[in-house]
Design an enzyme around this catalytic site. Structure first.
Site, PDB file in Angstrom:
ATOM      1  N   ASP A  23      31.081  50.914  36.864  1.00  0.00           N
ATOM      2  CA  ASP A  23      30.869  49.520  36.420  1.00  0.00           C
ATOM      3  C   ASP A  23      29.451  49.022  36.696  1.00  0.00           C
ATOM      4  OD1 ASP A  23      33.423  49.003  35.413  1.00  0.00           O
ATOM      5  OD2 ASP A  23      34.191  48.451  37.389  1.00  0.00           O
ATOM      6  N   LYS A  50      41.281  48.436  41.035  1.00  0.00           N
ATOM      7  CA  LYS A  50      40.030  49.112  41.424  1.00  0.00           C
ATOM      8  C   LYS A  50      39.830  49.221  42.938  1.00  0.00           C
ATOM      9  CE  LYS A  50      37.749  47.624  37.209  1.00  0.00           C
ATOM     10  NZ  LYS A  50      36.544  47.087  36.603  1.00  0.00           N
TER      11      LYS A  50
END
Ligand code: ATR
Length: 292
Positions: free
Chosen positions: A118, A77
């Site tokens: 997220d 990420k």
């Protein structure tokens, strides 16, 4: 209710995928393929084990082959921030990319556009699963790794009144506290356990994944009687020891399945432009992860 027929894979089938390492236990293919099928979309979602050293090549490969989008999970990420062609505000804000959309850029050429779903996934899950209104609340966050940092910044952005950060490596919690003081000066942030009552305790450490893991919470400094709700980002097992103890003490509890669901639902909207069939996605996740 019967589902719309999904065409067999053909030359026009749109593809999405998740890259990670390890990836074998990812529930994302089950969740997204169920969603594509429910909407009768000629789309498929795959999973690939990608070594970090090959991440750039793998993103370029998906772009060259006309993929619709990607998800990125551990350990990609942060790395991907420098590998996409443009960053949405969500990815800029949290400094991490978990969703890529391949789309025509301003020059008409296909670009990799990076998003982060997220943080929003966590906030929606807290609201839906625990009835938590972050604005004005008091929160204790355990963990200051990648997931902990994103959660802490999201809580600050959402306007929590007071945020307590605890991490095994205290210096990492202190770094996040400094970042929050600089970016969200109105939020009170402290490193250490609260002495007073709070609204929410969140576990963002990896403690609880294994059956013999120690508790992420130090009972010498904090008791469940001090909090109304406890959220564990871990969803496998469904009930960590932390959640079981919190429930026994009368706290409202939820695991991280909702976070996985809502980050996926947002990615689905980004790729397809259609509302995500959230109930179908939740059932697919439960079936895949818990087998029922
Ligand atoms: P993620 O991306 O899931 O956040 P991570 O960045 O590796 O993964 O972060 C893992 C978190 O779990 C960190 O807060 C880590 O604490 P440290 O910063 O001190 O490493 C925490 N953690 C992992 N194993 C732990 C253990 N045995 N005891 C306490 N905390 C632990």
């Amino acid at each position: 209710m019967s589902q719309p027929a999904q065409p067999a894979i053909n030359a026009a089938t749109r593809l999405c995928a998740v890259y990670g390492s390890p990836i074998a236990h990812s529930a994302s293919p089950a969740m997204h393929n169920a969603a594509f099928a429910a909407l009768g979309l000629d789309w498929r979602y795959l999973a690939f084990e990608v070594d970090p050293k090959n991440l750039r090549t793998a993103i370029l490969g998906a772009k060259a082959m006309g993929f619709a989008g990607l998800n990125l999970t551990v350990p990609h990420k942060l790395l991907a921030v420098d590998m996409v062609d443009a960053l949405d505000d969500s990815a800029k804000k949290w400094g991490a990319v978990n969703t890529i959309k391949f789309e025509a850029g301003p020059d008409g050429k296909i670009r990799a556009f990076g998003f982060n779903t997220d943080a929003e996934g966590l906030a929606v899950s807290l609201e839906q699963d625990l009835d938590i209104e972050l604005a004005g609340s008091q929160v204790l966050l355990l963990g200051a790794g990648g997931a902990g940092r994103t959660a802490a910044l999201k809580f600050a952005e959402a306007g929590v009144e007071e945020l307590f950060l605890v991490n095994r490596t205290a210096s990492k919690a202190e770094e996040i506290a400094v970042e929050i003081s600089e970016r969200y000066a109105h939020v009170k942030v402290a490193v250490g356990y609260p002495k007073t009552k709070i609204d929410l305790l969140v576990n963002a450490t990896s403690l609880g994944l294994k059956p013999d893991d120690a508790s992420p919470l130090d009972g010498k400094y904090f008791s469940f009687a001090q909090t109304r709700a406890v959220y564990d980002m871990i969803y496998r097992p469904a009930e960590t020891k932390l959640l079981a103890a919190a429930k026994a003490a009368g706290c409202k509890t939820a695991n991280g399945l909702g976070m996985l669901l809502w980050q996926g639902a947002r990615a689905f909207v980004i790729w397809t432009g259609k509302p995500a069939p959230v109930d179908v996605m939740r059932r697919a996740l439960e079936q895949n992860i818990y087998g029922h």
